[in-house]
Design a protein around this motif. Structure first.
Motif, PDB file in Angstrom:
ATOM      1  N   VAL A 129      28.848  34.573  35.356  1.00 45.11           N
ATOM      2  CA  VAL A 129      28.502  35.058  36.764  1.00 45.11           C
ATOM      3  C   VAL A 129      29.073  33.895  37.732  1.00 45.11           C
ATOM      4  O   VAL A 129      29.296  34.410  38.829  1.00 45.11           O
ATOM      5  CB  VAL A 129      26.937  35.224  36.804  1.00 45.11           C
ATOM      6  CG1 VAL A 129      26.553  35.478  38.229  1.00 45.11           C
ATOM      7  CG2 VAL A 129      26.504  35.999  35.647  1.00 45.11           C
ATOM      8  N   GLU A 156      32.608  35.107  38.393  1.00 43.19           N
ATOM      9  CA  GLU A 156      32.736  35.987  39.092  1.00 43.19           C
ATOM     10  C   GLU A 156      32.438  36.054  40.628  1.00 43.19           C
ATOM     11  O   GLU A 156      32.793  36.564  41.461  1.00 43.19           O
ATOM     12  CB  GLU A 156      31.945  37.191  38.383  1.00 43.19           C
ATOM     13  CG  GLU A 156      32.418  37.551  37.018  1.00 43.19           C
ATOM     14  CD  GLU A 156      31.339  38.329  36.269  1.00 43.19           C
ATOM     15  OE1 GLU A 156      30.142  38.477  36.853  1.00 43.19           O
ATOM     16  OE2 GLU A 156      31.393  38.266  35.104  1.00 43.19           O
ATOM     17  N   SER A 157      31.123  35.382  40.905  1.00 44.11           N
ATOM     18  CA  SER A 157      30.686  35.189  42.306  1.00 44.11           C
ATOM     19  C   SER A 157      30.845  33.753  43.132  1.00 44.11           C
ATOM     20  O   SER A 157      31.040  34.074  44.384  1.00 44.11           O
ATOM     21  CB  SER A 157      29.142  34.901  41.856  1.00 44.11           C
ATOM     22  OG  SER A 157      28.634  36.015  41.258  1.00 44.11           O
ATOM     23  N   PRO A 216      23.289  32.963  31.854  1.00 45.54           N
ATOM     24  CA  PRO A 216      23.696  34.426  32.161  1.00 45.54           C
ATOM     25  C   PRO A 216      22.566  35.292  31.950  1.00 45.54           C
ATOM     26  O   PRO A 216      21.709  35.180  31.009  1.00 45.54           O
ATOM     27  CB  PRO A 216      24.651  34.514  31.026  1.00 45.54           C
ATOM     28  CG  PRO A 216      25.162  33.080  30.738  1.00 45.54           C
ATOM     29  CD  PRO A 216      23.789  32.291  30.896  1.00 45.54           C
TER      30      PRO A 216
END
Length: 319
Positions: free
Chosen positions: A65, A68-69, A207
């Protein structure tokens, strides 16, 4: 003859760990979800992301994450606790990470009073920031970094080490040996005077879904998941399996075993007896009640796991 017999027995040890259909508990409390949301919201004021991870598991359990973020800013991966891992294959680690797109890597031991690698962090970060656009922060002469990572990998220890090195000041962040010590979201802490540099300390975020049971077991062994969610006995068994697989039999000498062993119950029994972790209980027999002494397996497992985490079983690379 005894050594030959012991080595021959090692050849019969497990080569695969039986997870028994277990599923690692999802440990994603509210403060983790909230922390991730606030990290995203504060990206505009951040020049660089510093992700900290445990050097014993450089590939396992890093939160996807984050990539991705938060990967819109320069990204430095700090592999902490290098004193606890086997770095004889350091170049292999760096090559594998580079294939995954991670080029900026720094190994540290943040609990060491003077870690030379900590001194490299600020120059590395400034170089990374200068080589990329700062957009709305282009006019600013100070720097703001965000420290991220899964729980209990040393984020607070890194902040304290930077303050020791650059400000000659003591602890600003509380440090603990269990996941979840930092629950306050985005605490701003100064770590350097020239240039002025602040870090945003963040809570550890796992996660929402751990990729595999084995990854979860490695995270648990390194202390990033609370022990009771997985079970101390299961973590201890995975530790024994891992040490035997690596040919690391340091536990034999530490706990005065006669030879390497692949049966966790036997090992924990020996540990319990050696450390005096036993319980006296009443047993009902056909001839009346008697008092028997039994090993406290949970206490023995706890000691075995803590010995690994403190580095008392040698330097271990789990990946």
């Amino acid at each position: 003859m005894k050594l030959y017999q012991a080595l021959r027995n090692v050849g019969t040890f497990r080569t695969v760990f039986d997870f028994g259909g277990r599923d690692v508990a999802h440990w994603f409390p509210g403060h983790m979800a909230k922390g991730l949301r606030q990290m995203k919201a504060n990206l505009k004021s951040v020049d660089c992301i510093i992700e900290i991870h445990d050097a014993r598991i450089p590939f396992s359990g890093r939160n996807p994450v984050f990539k991705e973020s938060l990967d819109v800013r320069p990204h430095l991966l700090v592999l902490n606790k290098m004193d606890l891992t086997d770095l004889s294959n350091k170049q292999r680690i760096l090559r594998t990470l580079e294939k995954k797109g991670v080029r900026n890597v720094l190994f540290t031991d943040c609990l060491k009073q003077r870690d030379e690698n900590i001194k490299k962090l600020v120059p590395m970060v400034i170089e990374m920031i200068k080589s990329t656009p700062r957009f709305n922060r282009d006019e600013s002469t100070n720097y703001c970094l965000m420290v991220i990572g899964v729980p209990n990998v040393g984020k607070s220890s890194l902040i304290n080490a930077l303050r020791r090195t650059y400000l000659k000041r003591g602890r600003a962040s509380r440090v603990g040996g269990e996941p979840g010590i930092t629950k306050a979201v985005l605490t701003r802490i100064q770590v350097c005077e020239r240039p002025i540099m602040h870090l945003l300390d963040t809570p550890g975020v796992l996660p929402p879904k751990i990729e595999s049971v084995e990854t979860g077991m490695k995270l648990a062994l390194c202390g990033t998941i609370l022990d009771h969610l997985v079970g101390e006995d299961v973590i201890a068994d995975y530790l024994l399996y891992s040490l035997n697989r690596l040919g690391n039999f340091s536990y034999v000498e530490k706990y005065s075993l006669q030879e390497p062993c692949d049966d966790i119950k036997d090992v924990l029994k020996r540990i319990a007896v050696k450390l005096g972790k036993t319980q006296r209980v009443k047993a009902i027999t056909g001839v009346g009640n008697i008092t028997v002494t039994i090993p406290n397996y949970t206490a023995a497992a706890y000691d075995f796991i803590r010995a690994f985490r403190r580095g008392e079983l040698g330097q271990v690379m789990l990946d």
